[in-house]
Motif scaffolding. Structure first.
Motif, PDB file in Angstrom:
ATOM      1  N   ASN B  96       0.798  -1.224   0.000  1.00  0.00           N
ATOM      2  CA  ASN B  96       0.000   0.000   0.000  1.00  0.00           C
ATOM      3  C   ASN B  96       0.826   1.267   0.000  1.00  0.00           C
ATOM      4  N   ILE B  97       1.647   1.357   1.031  1.00  0.00           N
ATOM      5  CA  ILE B  97       2.398   2.588   1.229  1.00  0.00           C
ATOM      6  C   ILE B  97       3.458   2.750   0.153  1.00  0.00           C
ATOM      7  N   ALA B 100       2.153   4.138  -3.047  1.00  0.00           N
ATOM      8  CA  ALA B 100       1.858   5.576  -2.936  1.00  0.00           C
ATOM      9  C   ALA B 100       3.154   6.380  -3.056  1.00  0.00           C
ATOM     10  N   LEU B 101       4.191   5.910  -2.392  1.00  0.00           N
ATOM     11  CA  LEU B 101       5.475   6.613  -2.446  1.00  0.00           C
ATOM     12  C   LEU B 101       6.054   6.597  -3.850  1.00  0.00           C
ATOM     13  N   THR B 103       4.675   6.755  -6.621  1.00  0.00           N
ATOM     14  CA  THR B 103       4.046   7.679  -7.556  1.00  0.00           C
ATOM     15  C   THR B 103       3.891   9.085  -6.964  1.00  0.00           C
ATOM     16  N   TYR B 104       4.445   9.282  -5.773  1.00  0.00           N
ATOM     17  CA  TYR B 104       4.360  10.583  -5.104  1.00  0.00           C
ATOM     18  C   TYR B 104       5.149  11.630  -5.886  1.00  0.00           C
ATOM     19  N   GLN B 105       4.522  12.780  -6.113  1.00  0.00           N
ATOM     20  CA  GLN B 105       5.158  13.799  -6.943  1.00  0.00           C
ATOM     21  C   GLN B 105       5.948  14.830  -6.128  1.00  0.00           C
ATOM     22  N   GLY B 106       6.030  14.628  -4.826  1.00  0.00           N
ATOM     23  CA  GLY B 106       6.631  15.660  -3.989  1.00  0.00           C
ATOM     24  C   GLY B 106       8.133  15.562  -3.789  1.00  0.00           C
TER      25      GLY B 106
END
Lengths: 217, 217
Positions: B96-97, B100-101, B103-106
């Motif tokens: 899960n996590i 998310a990481l 594809t994280y754009q930050g």
DNA sequence: ACGTGTGAAGTCGTTCACAGCG
DNA sequence: CGCTGTGAACGACTTCACACGT
């Protein structure tokens, strides 16, 4: 009803309480019955005096010559945190991070259940994520009231963060776990904790500078 | 090459430096040219003396009577963090996590790029996530060496965490951002930061106890 | 003897307050 | 005069060391 006997508790001590609880749950799972402050401390990279001092801010849980009875201390810590009963929790924002949180399995064993998901984007509303339907922001206040929710996770873009925070507070949320890299303005009585993944990487980047830096957890 | 002029820097000061940088980037985007320690502090809920003291651990960046030149201070802070050049970074664990990481754009705007994804589960290997292929753990050491990676994100189950950490360290990783709720044992010279979402909720749960608790950010 | 609980001592971090530069 | 940089004062947190219970 407060839990700190008069003396006020250093903030770092409260942070460590979470570590103690986690470690104690591990020891309980291994079938241990008691721990000494020394063993507990060593497993977490702390000192025994630190562990004892932290615990005595909240009561006297140990027995001299023996240590701490693990199951009992776990119960006490859960009561201190307010996680001896399950707390309904909500999540706003179902982007990358929000979707991961919505399906994260780690909350329930800690005493939290996600009971509602919200997003401002009309295209996300109605989606079924983690066996829950994504609701429009207009339903926020109603759900908070009817479910008695006090805690919220917030994983929205920076540009929306303050506005969403305002709505959460207005609805009656008392604690916000904020994943957006902004400082939220909230009224007294509301607590915000920030989790900024990029900032943590930045910290690591700093700490590994200077070739043979000393170890650190 | 170190950046702290002799005096050693309090850890909390380093944490705040990230906040300063974030706020300065915001001000720069608004077209501001300079800030005083007072304005910067107020926007972050701190005191002006704190801001000045923190900054002077690393140098003298301000001009009396004027304040700090924003673009210049941003450059200096990035240099201090080592994020004036982009750092290649890896991620292990695509649950899960992890997804998310991935594809994280930050990360990119902060000076980090994810350059490789790893997982131990054979069913995940070869998957295309965030335009990258998931690799087997056996390729870890090779990729770390060839790409010169020093930082890694770790989002694996508790049961695998220590083993994966060992492999990362062995491969040459110097800083680990750990999302699993366990304390990792690592040798001196390697830094671990932990991000435990459930523990943060636990903290919030504690802090909102006692009806009219005082506000806190 | 072992291990907690705790005042006292010590260390670390923050705030004060002001000298000095622009 | 505004604002930084900084020693000195203060306060917060940690560690010490020992009395006391088991």
């Amino acid at each position: 009803m407060t839990f700190s006997r008069g003396h006020d508790v250093p903030n770092p001590a409260i942070r460590r309480l979470s570590l103690y609880l986690r470690q104690l749950e591990l020891l309980a799972a291994e079938g241990q019955a008691t721990v000494s402050s020394r063993r507990l401390a060593q497993s977490l990279g702390l000192t025994d005096a630190q562990v004892r001092k932290d615990l005595t801010y909240f009561g006297q849980f140990g027995r001299p010559g023996v240590g701490y009875e693990i199951k009992l201390l776990i119960q006490n810590l859960r009561r201190i945190f307010g996680t001896d009963r399950v707390s309904p929790t909500l999540l706003v924002g179902l982007g990358n991070i929000g979707r991961a949180l919505a399906t994260y399995q780690g909350f329930n064993p800690k005493g939290f259940t996600l009971v509602a998901l919200f997003d401002a984007d009309p295209r996300k509303i109605g989606l079924e994520i983690g066996s829950m339907r994504v609701r429009p922001m207009s339903e926020l206040a109603g759900v908070v009231a009817s479910e008695g929710i006090r805690l919220g996770l917030m994983a929205v873009p920076v540009s929306a963060a303050q506005d969403v925070a305002d709505q959460m507070v207005q609805a009656g949320i008392r604690g916000i776990l904020n994943f957006a890299p902004v400082r939220l303005g909230v009224p007294p009585g509301v607590v915000v904790h920030n989790l900024d993944v990029a900032a943590e990487l930045e910290q690591l980047s700093f700490l590994i500078r200077g070739q043979a830096g000393m170890g650190h957890s």
